[in-house]
Scaffold this motif. Structure first.
Motif, PDB file in Angstrom:
ATOM      1  N   GLY A  11       7.146  18.316  -6.208  1.00 33.89           N
ATOM      2  CA  GLY A  11       7.030  17.570  -5.030  1.00 33.89           C
ATOM      3  C   GLY A  11       5.775  16.856  -4.724  1.00 33.89           C
ATOM      4  O   GLY A  11       5.179  16.499  -5.750  1.00 33.89           O
ATOM      5  N   ILE A  12       4.958  17.277  -3.668  1.00 33.47           N
ATOM      6  CA  ILE A  12       3.646  16.605  -3.511  1.00 33.47           C
ATOM      7  C   ILE A  12       2.704  17.351  -2.891  1.00 33.47           C
ATOM      8  O   ILE A  12       2.884  18.358  -2.103  1.00 33.47           O
ATOM      9  CB  ILE A  12       3.518  15.131  -2.788  1.00 33.47           C
ATOM     10  N   SER A  13       1.475  17.287  -3.009  1.00 32.37           N
ATOM     11  CA  SER A  13       0.385  17.991  -2.202  1.00 32.37           C
ATOM     12  C   SER A  13      -0.601  16.902  -1.638  1.00 32.37           C
ATOM     13  O   SER A  13      -0.601  15.914  -1.853  1.00 32.37           O
ATOM     14  CB  SER A  13      -0.548  18.954  -3.057  1.00 32.37           C
ATOM     15  N   ILE A  14      -0.974  17.110  -0.275  1.00 35.39           N
ATOM     16  CA  ILE A  14      -1.314  16.338   0.555  1.00 35.39           C
ATOM     17  C   ILE A  14      -2.851  16.850   1.262  1.00 35.39           C
ATOM     18  O   ILE A  14      -2.908  18.160   1.608  1.00 35.39           O
ATOM     19  CB  ILE A  14      -0.576  15.888   1.751  1.00 35.39           C
ATOM     20  N   ALA A  15      -4.047  16.221   1.118  1.00 38.91           N
ATOM     21  CA  ALA A  15      -5.067  16.540   1.749  1.00 38.91           C
ATOM     22  C   ALA A  15      -5.033  15.950   3.239  1.00 38.91           C
ATOM     23  O   ALA A  15      -4.926  14.973   3.315  1.00 38.91           O
ATOM     24  CB  ALA A  15      -6.311  15.846   1.046  1.00 38.91           C
ATOM     25  N   LEU A  82     -10.094  20.781   7.480  1.00 40.02           N
ATOM     26  CA  LEU A  82      -9.774  19.987   6.214  1.00 40.02           C
ATOM     27  C   LEU A  82      -8.786  21.191   5.363  1.00 40.02           C
ATOM     28  O   LEU A  82      -8.969  22.286   5.196  1.00 40.02           O
ATOM     29  CB  LEU A  82     -10.892  19.867   5.308  1.00 40.02           C
ATOM     30  N   LYS A  83      -7.454  20.737   5.315  1.00 36.96           N
ATOM     31  CA  LYS A  83      -6.447  21.544   4.572  1.00 36.96           C
ATOM     32  C   LYS A  83      -5.655  20.888   3.451  1.00 36.96           C
ATOM     33  O   LYS A  83      -5.802  19.642   3.488  1.00 36.96           O
ATOM     34  CB  LYS A  83      -5.322  21.775   5.822  1.00 36.96           C
ATOM     35  N   GLN A  84      -4.994  21.630   2.611  1.00 39.55           N
ATOM     36  CA  GLN A  84      -4.481  20.904   1.574  1.00 39.55           C
ATOM     37  C   GLN A  84      -2.906  21.709   1.687  1.00 39.55           C
ATOM     38  O   GLN A  84      -2.622  23.018   1.958  1.00 39.55           O
ATOM     39  CB  GLN A  84      -4.801  21.570   0.140  1.00 39.55           C
ATOM     40  N   VAL A  85      -1.981  20.862   1.809  1.00 40.17           N
ATOM     41  CA  VAL A  85      -0.575  21.306   2.000  1.00 40.17           C
ATOM     42  C   VAL A  85       0.343  21.065   0.928  1.00 40.17           C
ATOM     43  O   VAL A  85       0.121  19.731   0.146  1.00 40.17           O
ATOM     44  CB  VAL A  85       0.070  20.859   3.373  1.00 40.17           C
ATOM     45  N   ALA A  86       1.277  21.742   0.593  1.00 39.50           N
ATOM     46  CA  ALA A  86       2.294  21.275  -0.370  1.00 39.50           C
ATOM     47  C   ALA A  86       3.575  21.213   0.194  1.00 39.50           C
ATOM     48  O   ALA A  86       4.158  21.636   1.272  1.00 39.50           O
ATOM     49  CB  ALA A  86       2.658  22.490  -1.585  1.00 39.50           C
ATOM     50  N   VAL A  87       4.253  19.989  -0.320  1.00 37.21           N
ATOM     51  CA  VAL A  87       5.582  19.572   0.357  1.00 37.21           C
ATOM     52  C   VAL A  87       6.649  19.378  -0.970  1.00 37.21           C
ATOM     53  O   VAL A  87       6.329  18.591  -1.843  1.00 37.21           O
ATOM     54  CB  VAL A  87       5.761  18.284   1.079  1.00 37.21           C
ATOM     55  N   ALA A  92       9.154  11.126  -5.301  1.00 39.87           N
ATOM     56  CA  ALA A  92       9.141   9.512  -5.161  1.00 39.87           C
ATOM     57  C   ALA A  92       9.623   9.374  -3.609  1.00 39.87           C
ATOM     58  O   ALA A  92       8.934   8.457  -3.019  1.00 39.87           O
ATOM     59  CB  ALA A  92      10.112   9.005  -6.048  1.00 39.87           C
ATOM     60  N   ARG A  93      10.699   9.970  -2.942  1.00 43.10           N
ATOM     61  CA  ARG A  93      11.111   9.686  -1.840  1.00 43.10           C
ATOM     62  C   ARG A  93       9.959  10.168  -0.799  1.00 43.10           C
ATOM     63  O   ARG A  93       9.728   9.405   0.308  1.00 43.10           O
ATOM     64  CB  ARG A  93      12.331  10.656  -1.243  1.00 43.10           C
ATOM     65  N   LEU A  94       9.227  11.194  -1.098  1.00 39.73           N
ATOM     66  CA  LEU A  94       8.147  11.898  -0.091  1.00 39.73           C
ATOM     67  C   LEU A  94       6.939  10.860  -0.209  1.00 39.73           C
ATOM     68  O   LEU A  94       6.347  10.556   0.752  1.00 39.73           O
ATOM     69  CB  LEU A  94       7.655  13.280  -0.655  1.00 39.73           C
TER      70      LEU A  94
END
Length: 111
Positions: A11-15, A82-87, A92-94
């Protein structure tokens, strides 16, 4: 400005930079911090007490990205703005959905 998310096979990780008690639940775009890092600006109505704001942020991201709440998890920043999350999901869709929610402006557009 670079995108505040990183792609992985799962998936992705987002700051994020979160504003609790922000008056509404919304994704407000991308911001560059003073140290040069890019973050996705998110505001929630919930207060930063007993994890309420964190739960609201995860729910907002799940709804905005069209994934189940269980697919979004907090990696770091439990008590920080400030956080880091994983989805979890199709990277590609995300990524495509995030680009539509918060377009990355190039640095040559006068930023």
């Amino acid at each position: 400005m670079t995108a505040p998310w990183r792609v992985s096979s799962a998936g992705i990780s987002i700051a994020l930079r979160v504003t609790p008690r922000g008056g509404r639940d919304s994704i407000d775009g991308i911001e560059q911090l003073s140290d040069g890092r890019s973050v996705l600006k998110v505001r929630v109505r919930a207060i930063a007490d007993a994890g309420e704001a964190n739960r609201a942020v995860l729910a907002l991201l799940a709804k905005s990205l069209g994934v189940p709440k269980a697919s979004v998890s907090l990696l770091s920043g439990t008590t920080s703005r400030l956080k880091q999350v994983a989805v979890a999901g199709d990277p590609a869709r995300l990524t495509d959905t995030l680009r539509k929610l918060a377009p990355v402006k190039s640095t040559d557009e006068g930023n």
